[in-house]
Design an enzyme around this catalytic site. Structure first.
Site, PDB file in Angstrom:
ATOM      1  N   LYS A   1      30.038   6.844  37.875  1.00 23.79           N
ATOM      2  CA  LYS A   1      29.739   7.967  38.757  1.00 23.79           C
ATOM      3  C   LYS A   1      30.997   8.402  39.503  1.00 23.79           C
ATOM      4  O   LYS A   1      31.332   9.594  39.561  1.00 23.79           O
ATOM      5  CB  LYS A   1      28.646   7.541  39.747  1.00 23.79           C
ATOM      6  CG  LYS A   1      28.062   8.673  40.550  1.00 23.79           C
ATOM      7  CD  LYS A   1      27.013   8.151  41.553  1.00 23.79           C
ATOM      8  CE  LYS A   1      25.731   7.741  40.852  1.00 23.79           C
ATOM      9  NZ  LYS A   1      24.731   7.159  41.773  1.00 23.79           N
TER      10      LYS A   1
ATOM     11  N   ARG B   1      26.223   5.692  47.514  1.00 26.49           N
ATOM     12  CA  ARG B   1      25.554   5.366  46.249  1.00 26.49           C
ATOM     13  C   ARG B   1      26.336   4.328  45.470  1.00 26.49           C
ATOM     14  O   ARG B   1      27.561   4.321  45.486  1.00 26.49           O
ATOM     15  CB  ARG B   1      25.474   6.607  45.341  1.00 26.49           C
ATOM     16  CG  ARG B   1      24.635   7.738  45.827  1.00 26.49           C
ATOM     17  CD  ARG B   1      24.959   8.956  44.957  1.00 26.49           C
ATOM     18  NE  ARG B   1      24.512  10.192  45.563  1.00 26.49           N
ATOM     19  CZ  ARG B   1      23.407  10.845  45.160  1.00 26.49           C
ATOM     20  NH1 ARG B   1      22.687  10.391  44.177  1.00 26.49           N
ATOM     21  NH2 ARG B   1      23.067  11.970  45.757  1.00 26.49           N
TER      22      ARG B   1
ATOM     23  N   GLY C   1      18.639   3.632  38.763  1.00 29.91           N
ATOM     24  CA  GLY C   1      17.537   3.147  39.596  1.00 29.91           C
ATOM     25  C   GLY C   1      17.589   1.672  39.900  1.00 29.91           C
ATOM     26  O   GLY C   1      16.720   1.127  40.583  1.00 29.91           O
TER      27      GLY C   1
ATOM     28  N   MET D   1      20.180  -0.116  41.335  1.00 33.81           N
ATOM     29  CA  MET D   1      20.827  -0.504  42.598  1.00 33.81           C
ATOM     30  C   MET D   1      20.468   0.499  43.678  1.00 33.81           C
ATOM     31  O   MET D   1      19.692   1.430  43.458  1.00 33.81           O
ATOM     32  CB  MET D   1      22.331  -0.616  42.382  1.00 33.81           C
ATOM     33  CG  MET D   1      22.672  -1.845  41.542  1.00 33.81           C
ATOM     34  SD  MET D   1      24.417  -1.986  41.241  1.00 33.81           S
ATOM     35  CE  MET D   1      24.736  -0.526  40.276  1.00 33.81           C
TER      36      MET D   1
ATOM     37  N   ARG E   1      26.763  12.561  33.803  1.00 31.91           N
ATOM     38  CA  ARG E   1      27.040  11.368  32.984  1.00 31.91           C
ATOM     39  C   ARG E   1      26.514  11.654  31.583  1.00 31.91           C
ATOM     40  O   ARG E   1      25.703  12.568  31.396  1.00 31.91           O
ATOM     41  CB  ARG E   1      26.366  10.135  33.575  1.00 31.91           C
ATOM     42  CG  ARG E   1      24.887  10.286  33.759  1.00 31.91           C
ATOM     43  CD  ARG E   1      24.303   9.097  34.517  1.00 31.91           C
ATOM     44  NE  ARG E   1      22.902   9.353  34.852  1.00 31.91           N
ATOM     45  CZ  ARG E   1      22.222   8.671  35.758  1.00 31.91           C
ATOM     46  NH1 ARG E   1      22.811   7.723  36.467  1.00 31.91           N
ATOM     47  NH2 ARG E   1      20.958   8.940  35.985  1.00 31.91           N
TER      48      ARG E   1
ATOM     49  N   HIS F   1      11.053   7.559  36.160  1.00 33.68           N
ATOM     50  CA  HIS F   1      11.524   6.207  35.849  1.00 33.68           C
ATOM     51  C   HIS F   1      10.919   5.676  34.554  1.00 33.68           C
ATOM     52  O   HIS F   1      11.612   5.179  33.664  1.00 33.68           O
ATOM     53  CB  HIS F   1      11.184   5.278  37.025  1.00 33.68           C
ATOM     54  CG  HIS F   1      11.557   3.846  36.753  1.00 33.68           C
ATOM     55  ND1 HIS F   1      10.661   2.933  36.268  1.00 33.68           N
ATOM     56  CD2 HIS F   1      12.734   3.208  36.874  1.00 33.68           C
ATOM     57  CE1 HIS F   1      11.268   1.769  36.113  1.00 33.68           C
ATOM     58  NE2 HIS F   1      12.534   1.909  36.481  1.00 33.68           N
TER      59      HIS F   1
ATOM     60  N   ARG G   1      12.865 -14.159  -2.325  1.00 37.74           N
ATOM     61  CA  ARG G   1      12.359 -15.525  -2.116  1.00 37.74           C
ATOM     62  C   ARG G   1      11.210 -15.793  -3.055  1.00 37.74           C
ATOM     63  O   ARG G   1      10.270 -15.004  -3.107  1.00 37.74           O
ATOM     64  CB  ARG G   1      11.858 -15.691  -0.679  1.00 37.74           C
ATOM     65  CG  ARG G   1      12.949 -15.847   0.351  1.00 37.74           C
ATOM     66  CD  ARG G   1      12.376 -15.656   1.743  1.00 37.74           C
ATOM     67  NE  ARG G   1      12.019 -14.259   1.885  1.00 37.74           N
ATOM     68  CZ  ARG G   1      12.518 -13.447   2.806  1.00 37.74           C
ATOM     69  NH1 ARG G   1      13.350 -13.891   3.701  1.00 37.74           N
ATOM     70  NH2 ARG G   1      12.161 -12.181   2.837  1.00 37.74           N
TER      71      ARG G   1
ATOM     72  N   GLU H   1      24.630 -22.529   3.418  1.00 37.90           N
ATOM     73  CA  GLU H   1      23.738 -22.590   4.577  1.00 37.90           C
ATOM     74  C   GLU H   1      23.728 -23.971   5.224  1.00 37.90           C
ATOM     75  O   GLU H   1      22.916 -24.235   6.109  1.00 37.90           O
ATOM     76  CB  GLU H   1      22.316 -22.160   4.186  1.00 37.90           C
ATOM     77  CG  GLU H   1      21.756 -22.890   2.979  1.00 37.90           C
ATOM     78  CD  GLU H   1      20.381 -22.359   2.545  1.00 37.90           C
ATOM     79  OE1 GLU H   1      19.668 -21.782   3.380  1.00 37.90           O
ATOM     80  OE2 GLU H   1      20.024 -22.553   1.364  1.00 37.90           O
TER      81      GLU H   1
ATOM     82  N   SER I   1      26.207 -16.621  -0.881  1.00 42.63           N
ATOM     83  CA  SER I   1      25.427 -15.817   0.055  1.00 42.63           C
ATOM     84  C   SER I   1      25.202 -16.675   1.292  1.00 42.63           C
ATOM     85  O   SER I   1      24.596 -17.747   1.209  1.00 42.63           O
ATOM     86  CB  SER I   1      24.097 -15.428  -0.589  1.00 42.63           C
ATOM     87  OG  SER I   1      23.338 -14.646   0.301  1.00 42.63           O
TER      88      SER I   1
ATOM     89  N   GLY J   1      23.519 -18.116   4.173  1.00 41.93           N
ATOM     90  CA  GLY J   1      22.170 -18.213   4.734  1.00 41.93           C
ATOM     91  C   GLY J   1      22.323 -18.589   6.192  1.00 41.93           C
ATOM     92  O   GLY J   1      22.272 -19.752   6.550  1.00 41.93           O
ATOM     93  N   THR J   2      22.551 -17.580   7.015  1.00 44.03           N
ATOM     94  CA  THR J   2      22.952 -17.876   8.389  1.00 44.03           C
ATOM     95  C   THR J   2      21.796 -18.365   9.259  1.00 44.03           C
ATOM     96  O   THR J   2      22.041 -18.890  10.338  1.00 44.03           O
ATOM     97  CB  THR J   2      23.621 -16.651   9.040  1.00 44.03           C
ATOM     98  OG1 THR J   2      22.803 -15.507   8.809  1.00 44.03           O
ATOM     99  CG2 THR J   2      24.983 -16.432   8.439  1.00 44.03           C
ATOM    100  N   ASN J   3      20.552 -18.188   8.829  1.00 41.69           N
ATOM    101  CA  ASN J   3      19.467 -18.794   9.621  1.00 41.69           C
ATOM    102  C   ASN J   3      19.634 -20.314   9.606  1.00 41.69           C
ATOM    103  O   ASN J   3      19.703 -20.960  10.650  1.00 41.69           O
ATOM    104  CB  ASN J   3      18.096 -18.441   9.042  1.00 41.69           C
ATOM    105  CG  ASN J   3      17.803 -16.954   9.088  1.00 41.69           C
ATOM    106  OD1 ASN J   3      18.552 -16.191   9.687  1.00 41.69           O
ATOM    107  ND2 ASN J   3      16.724 -16.550   8.459  1.00 41.69           N
ATOM    108  N   ASP J   4      19.699 -20.875   8.404  1.00 35.45           N
ATOM    109  CA  ASP J   4      19.846 -22.324   8.302  1.00 35.45           C
ATOM    110  C   ASP J   4      21.219 -22.780   8.776  1.00 35.45           C
ATOM    111  O   ASP J   4      21.352 -23.826   9.399  1.00 35.45           O
ATOM    112  CB  ASP J   4      19.610 -22.782   6.861  1.00 35.45           C
ATOM    113  CG  ASP J   4      18.132 -22.960   6.579  1.00 35.45           C
ATOM    114  OD1 ASP J   4      17.328 -22.602   7.466  1.00 35.45           O
ATOM    115  OD2 ASP J   4      17.767 -23.446   5.514  1.00 35.45           O
TER     116      ASP J   4
ATOM    117  N   CYS K   1      22.615 -13.251   3.702  1.00 35.46           N
ATOM    118  CA  CYS K   1      21.206 -12.893   3.544  1.00 35.46           C
ATOM    119  C   CYS K   1      20.346 -13.467   4.654  1.00 35.46           C
ATOM    120  O   CYS K   1      19.138 -13.391   4.599  1.00 35.46           O
ATOM    121  CB  CYS K   1      20.697 -13.326   2.173  1.00 35.46           C
ATOM    122  SG  CYS K   1      20.698 -15.107   1.934  1.00 35.46           S
TER     123      CYS K   1
ATOM    124  N   TYR L   1      28.991  -7.818   0.948  1.00 33.62           N
ATOM    125  CA  TYR L   1      27.726  -7.139   1.260  1.00 33.62           C
ATOM    126  C   TYR L   1      26.945  -7.870   2.341  1.00 33.62           C
ATOM    127  O   TYR L   1      27.203  -9.043   2.620  1.00 33.62           O
ATOM    128  CB  TYR L   1      26.855  -6.985   0.006  1.00 33.62           C
ATOM    129  CG  TYR L   1      26.309  -8.280  -0.561  1.00 33.62           C
ATOM    130  CD1 TYR L   1      25.125  -8.839  -0.067  1.00 33.62           C
ATOM    131  CD2 TYR L   1      26.968  -8.950  -1.586  1.00 33.62           C
ATOM    132  CE1 TYR L   1      24.631 -10.029  -0.578  1.00 33.62           C
ATOM    133  CE2 TYR L   1      26.480 -10.141  -2.103  1.00 33.62           C
ATOM    134  CZ  TYR L   1      25.311 -10.671  -1.597  1.00 33.62           C
ATOM    135  OH  TYR L   1      24.818 -11.842  -2.083  1.00 33.62           O
TER     136      TYR L   1
END
Lengths: 868, 868
Positions: free
Chosen positions: A8, A77, A86, A88, A321, A437, A543, A734, A753, A755-758, A821, A841
């Site tokens: 601001k 302000r 809204g 602060m 803004r 709001h 899968r 993984e 590939s 396997g980023t979850n595991d 993946c 990829y």
């Protein structure tokens, strides 16, 4: 200068520089705020610096701060680097006291106005600085209106307002033990302190958490001379966007209220008039505003959200803004700004927050559905939602967190309701406009909202809402359509999203610059087709276990698992073979011309069997009643088998390619199904690209063994069917050991590939199922972790392993294809990381493919890498 | 030349070179064997090379292969790089046929001898080359003895032997469809092939697996002219060690049999005479043998295991090799050889296989126990064991694997019994001497054995053994003491081991050269004292959870866990505080002057609660009977709570410092207990070195938070108690992310202790509980993994992370202390790796401390690093 002056403050300075009508003022830096947070004191020199700054304003305006004659009033302000609307505190009309109020009355020849300002100031100051609750002031206001027997605040007489001022001062003296401060300089210092403090109020902290704004930025404080929208019917105040923030249409969009001040518009307390009406009401001011709005948009090269005040016919710009907008609006504005030549295509791409697109890619109401429309309000935030009516934020949060879908229904919302809005499917208010709001927050969060739906009569005490003559108690199921403003009884059928023309155009631009390919995770021909429609360039993860879970197949799968010897197991596998072949046939066909990565069976076998605890209950029942010894024996036998397969830590157990090592016949069947389907498709003239993926590999020798099995099967099928086709064999990375030994594994893989979850589970030692329910929240709350590592890739830990694996793998095998993946494949920050470490990829759920296309493009643009 | 010629071949060549009386011969290389394994054919040139080699022997001996006059007979023996006694095949007397047998008879003027050789040769050839079963030959032998009505083989008349030769030939023609080959050259080629094949027989494969000998080495084949120990009573054959292989005493030790051949001694078929008797029987030969034995020991600089034959009074050395020995013997021999100046201290250290020391560090029979001694045999392999009598290897394996302790009781053992010996606690035989198969194998495996216990009458059919007049059926509990030869009824009280003088001396030498410090894992003052006695230089891991499991404490621990709020929890913690303080007081006191690393609570809390399944059974019972609704309600409540704490993958769940993050009050109590104990000890004048270890850290911020908690507690306790003491705060590195971010974590840690048990689980994605029961064996069998990674550190995977963490940590904190406290800390190969990556210490169980001291010294010697 945003870091130092806040958004601001920087904009005010800039607008002043380009000659716009901005009330004079000055800005206290975020550095001062941060110093204050540490010491609880003003930093040295701050007080001394305020004096000459005030004197400058006095010189410009000809008014004097604290003087009875022509007194200078100021607003105080907050203004952080990133807008936190809204969240602060703000104080208006500061400088008024028992003397200057009289000066203001004399000056404006409007005693009513002066006392209205004074009572507003005391209330704001009392609430924000002195922390006296809001509602006790409201009670006095109500009492004044009752006494005078009027309906609206604006009907109150000067006498009523004077009475209120007296009551407010008594209230403050009673609550704080001290009289209301009459010294304007003391008022100013206290107000600045309060704004500093408001950086750390609960709302602001929650907002920053949701919006990932760092806690150590601090807020600037803007002190600006007051102009008055409440000096009579030739005065007013308003908010307008240079383009429609819901749709992006290039047309002034906003609201204003005459004879009103400051927060009256955004607070939604009175329903304001659309900005277009101003053209009729005061065409000169409208034309001036239109011209300024156009200039501001050109100057900032983006859609602006402008606050203005008309004081006795003169226009002042209080703030500008970049306007918050819905995802469709963001896309349309960016594409049109690029078409208009204001920004480049690359800039247009960067303007879209990919995560925001999520809302466009979710379902909406079936336009052909027969709807029982109960009422209509303003279409405040697009999208549709169904849920149970809930009347307060706490309950909304509680029910939402326990998995229930709720619609938060309020007369209006305030920043205190944020947690409820977050937990609700959608928001419905009976008051407030498109910039209220509720509307702003809902649009920002991508939640559907219908606002200002005046047909609702909400009775909080009875916990029910009346529409026409019908009462709907809390818990009633309703639906809202934030794109049309409709409120509908019960649930409604939803349909799949479609991409708008601008969205498609943007994605074409994205495709031009991105280097990463975008594939999809899909297990059925239907999902594969959907992914293709959204622009997926193949299937990165198909899968096979979901296919095993089909109710028609599960008995055969169970027979396969419980087989006493290999010949029983092979009998069951022989029955599964044609079924799996059919699965792969459909998917490969749907994706013809594109690669399809098929992962062999991954989950532990006990996932396909009945649950141990259920069996324990059943066994115990049979034992206690003693009626059926045969059934008991069978049940005990089954329990023993299931138990022998049950694991203490199934996540780290007998799964993935460990199944292929111990039961090669299962992988052989699946591989044969893939290749038989491939052979059929080749015979039918399709171009297919099957890729077989081995999960959970930790050692080169596993992959050697299983690759041999795959290659032998392929050779056999090609010989049997007298066709030939290309295929690839790769592995998931993984488990940390796979990443650490990627220079060994890479020699026998066509692709990796991630396997980023595991990989996240093993690298952090976090069981996702357990962490998310038990301790992860504590880690986020205590700021040990910045993000949920299952949502946003942990670059320092998991990412380090990925980078290492990519480098080691490519070193020994320059043709190695690299992809991801895990769920991170659809998350923008993670996609950027994949770009940075040179993956080929990402693969994500079909609905996230457009997000990934955009995020991949942004990664390329932001990291200045030439597109391929 | 061992790689190419095998151990036996190389030694034969060397002995010939130094002029010992070795029968002439030649060796076919391991390369030829490996070529044969690949193609199934002799490699090119092999046949051609055999001809001149044979001619050389003929020239030296003056005999001719296949000639009727003065025929040359040869032995054909396997000989791998590493000795694999009895595992592969041997053929003696090759070259005999219907004609040469007559020539041999004429030459030796001993028809009986010639036909005895011939019938032995046909049996061996028939069994080994033509694969006709052993026992059908034995049946014919029994028949011959019955016919002639004699008891011993040596009593058979020439006529009986001739009859046997005829029967044997008929048997072979019947079984193989071909007559017994009469052409000696064909015999030789077939025999060589058979020895090549025997590299891959089941016994040899198992032996290599147990002894970690690579499968691709192959065996050499030694063809050597025969000398005869069975040419009458002035002939004989024997085996002797230059020192006692059980005790290490420097004294010839061995056995011989007169008028016997080859395998008769080691096979244990007749009980032979001790070597000392030879001095009386033939002092000249004895003196010559003594002189040769001394020369060989000096030449090879190690205790030798020598095979010899006396042919008509002339001594021949058939083979020498470094003798297998028990651990005490290994130590004594090494220490004495060093004292004698034959080898250096470093070489003495390298001579001991640290894993072998395990047997010395286990318990033995209490010498004060009252024993019911049933019988006495030869003390064939030291140590004591108790177990159930089992009469065959298969059953021993089955019972042993299911956790039962068994003693394998046999008349004698053969290489086919290896799997049973492996599974048994100890071995008891009724026949055979100190060098019998059972004795050699048992000593090598470190299992107690009593051999040649002739009082045993074993009845395999009845599955019972008779001693004196009592019958002991299979399953009877007995004990054996392999150090004294006693067989004892029932179980016997065992006592802790003590280190021999030589062992202590060796460890002093080890301490002089090793760089790694050796600490111990101990949770009680008692264990701490034991560790100290074994030379531990501190406690590297004191687990506090075992203290929580004390039956007197578990109700308080459960109350702490089930607390509804923090004040309930703190009440329970307040009760635990003095108990924990007492624990730490005792341990710190026992280890005064040395560091004690105390790990704060690590396991998930549900480990301290009742089991879910038990509760489900109890709840279901109460539900079905319906008798006690109140008990049901309570039980259901408990079940709900336990269930809420139960995790899907507890290994990756809410444990380690995650408990400290979510329940800081628990860690605060433990830390206070450590420091209050420390303060007391300081007040009492003890030198103590407490170190607080935070488990399962994955992020620097966790350690920052918990380190603060520890430091504040320390400060508070020091102020309260008015003492001051030094302490350290460090962390375990047991999750990959901790290793990957060691450059962050290292800045706030005084030490890293690698928790390689968990680090192996997470790096490989192997739940130890599940892997060892389910799929790990398949990984070892299929040679995907070389070793159980929980026993031998996985250098390529886990080790890579350790090396990385050590480097990253030291980079940011050069004073960082590095150690290991997983079970690998007591395993020699893993200790070597710790040395290689520059750790400061290893910590292992108290009983393994001496092993670790030796292994650390070997690591330093073998890797040529200067000692500190």
């Amino acid at each position: 200068m945003k870091d130092l002056l806040g958004g601001k403050g920087a904009n005010l300075a800039e607008m002043t520089n380009i000659g716009l009508p901005v009330p004079p003022g000055f800005t206290i830096t975020t550095e001062a705020c941060n110093a204050y947070q540490l010491s609880g004191e003003f930093p040295e020199g701050l007080e001394a610096a305020i004096e000459p700054a005030l004197a400058d304003i006095e010189a410009t305006t000809g008014k004097r701060f604290g003087a009875q004659m022509n007194p200078l009033l100021v607003s105080v302000r907050s203004g952080a680097k990133f807008s936190m609307p809204g969240m602060m505190d703000t104080i208006l009309n500061l400088g008024l006291n028992d003397e200057t109020v009289q000066g203001l009355a004399d000056l404006t020849e409007n005693e009513r106005f002066a006392y209205d300002c004074y009572r507003r100031f005391i209330q704001m100051f009392g609430n924000v600085v002195l922390e006296v609750e809001h509602n006790v002031f409201e009670n006095i206001l109500e009492e004044a209106k009752e006494k005078q027997d009027v309906h609206y605040d604006s009907e109150l007489s000067p006498e009523s307002l004077k009475w209120m001022v007296g009551e407010y001062k008594k209230l403050i003296a009673r609550k704080t033990g001290k009289p209301f401060p009459q010294d304007p300089k003391e008022q100013l210092k206290e107000a600045i302190r309060a704004v500093f403090r408001s950086w750390n109020n609960d709302r602001a902290i929650v907002y920053r958490k949701i919006n990932r704004i760092p806690d150590d930025l601090g807020t600037a404080v803007n002190v600006q001379s007051m102009v008055f929208g409440n000096m009579g019917n030739d005065s007013g105040t308003g908010v307008a966007f240079t383009r429609n923030p819901s749709t992006g249409e290039k047309k002034l969009y906003g609201e204003y209220l005459m004879n009103a001040q400051g927060e009256d518009v955004v607070a939604g307390i009175r329903t304001p008039r659309p900005i277009a009406s101003l053209e009729q009401e005061n065409s000169q001011v409208y034309a001036q505003f239109f011209e300024i709005a156009t200039r501001l948009e050109e100057h900032y090269r983006d859609m602006q959200d402008i606050e203005f005040t008309i004081e006795r016919g003169k226009l002042y710009i209080l703030q500008t803004r970049n306007g918050k907008r819905t995802a469709p609006a963001a896309i349309r504005v960016a594409v049109e700004l690029a078409r208009e030549g204001l920004i480049s295509k690359e800039e247009a791409l960067s303007r879209i927050e990919p995560g925001q697109l999520d809302q466009l890619l979710h379902r909406r109401m079936d336009p052909n559905a027969l709807l029982d429309v109960l009422a209509k309000g303003l279409p405040a935030s697009p999208g549709a939602a169904s849920g149970k009516i809930v009347f307060d934020a706490d309950r909304a949060e509680k029910m939402g967190n326990s998995g229930e879908k709720v619609i938060l229904v309020r007369t209006e919302t305030t920043p205190d309701d944020i947690h409820g809005i977050l937990a609700a499917q959608g928001i419905l208010t009976s008051r407030g406009g498109m910039t209220s709001h509720a509307a702003v927050v809902a649009r920002h969060m991508g939640k559907p909202a219908v606002c200002g739906c005046e047909a609702l009569k909400i009775d909080y005490a009875e916990r029910a809402v009346q529409i026409d003559q019908t009462l709907y108690p809390e818990g009633t199921m309703i639906s809202i359509d934030g794109s049309t403003g409709r409120v509908i009884s019960g649930t409604v059928l939803m349909i799949d999203p479609e991409l708008s023309g601008e969205f498609k155009e943007l994605l074409v631009w994205a495709d031009e610059v991105r280097r990463l390919r975008v594939l999809a995770n899909a297990d059925t021909p239907n999902d594969a087709q959907k992914a293709r429609d959204f622009g997926a360039q193949g299937i990165g993860l198909c899968r096979t276990e979901h296919m095993f879970m089909d109710p028609a197949r599960i008995p055969i799968v169970q027979a396969m698992i419980l087989a006493q010897n290999i010949s029983e197991r092979e009998d069951a596998l022989a029955k599964l073979l044609p079924m799996q072949e059919g699965d792969f046939y459909g998917i490969l066909k749907a994706m013809q011309g594109l690669p399809v990565v098929i992962r062999l069976l991954d989950p532990p076998l006990h996932e396909f069997l009945p649950n141990v605890e259920d069996l324990v209950v059943e066994t115990t029942e049979l034992k206690v009643t003693g009626n059926d010894p045969l059934a008991l024996r069978n049940k005990e036998g089954l329990l023993r088998k299931v138990r022998s397969l049950t694991e203490l830590n199934p996540m780290l157990g007998h799964r993935g390619c460990r199944l292929g090592v111990t039961f090669p016949e299962i992988y052989a069947m699946q591989t044969r199904a893939v290749f038989q389907a491939s052979a059929r498709l080749v015979q039918e003239g399709y171009m297919i690209h099957p890729e077989v993926m081995i999960p959970l590999v930790i050692h080169q020798k596993e992959l050697v063994m299983l690759r041999n099995l795959v290659e032998e099967t392929a050779k056999a099928v090609m010989a049997e069917q007298r066709v030939s086709f290309e295929y690839k064999v790769g592995t998931m990375i993984e488990v940390p050991r796979a990443a650490l030994t990627a220079d060994e594994i890479g020699t026998v893989a066509d692709f990796f590939s991630f396997g980023t979850n595991d990989l996240t589970q093993t690298t952090l030692g976090f069981s996702r199922d357990d962490a998310e329910g038990k301790f992860l929240q504590a880690y986020l709350d205590k700021k040990i972790l910045e993000n949920n590592p299952f949502a946003v890739l942990d670059r320092n830990g998991v990412g380090k392993l990925m980078r290492m694996a990519a480098e080691l793998g490519r070193k020994v095998n320059p043709n190695l294809e690299l992809g991801i993946c895990g769920e991170h494949g659809g998350e923008p920050s993670s996609i950027e990381f994949c770009h940075l470490i040179g993956l080929d990829y990402v693969s994500c759920s079909p609905f996230r493919v457009p997000i990934a296309r955009l995020a991949a493009a942004q990664a390329a643009v932001n990291n200045n890498v030439q597109s391929k």
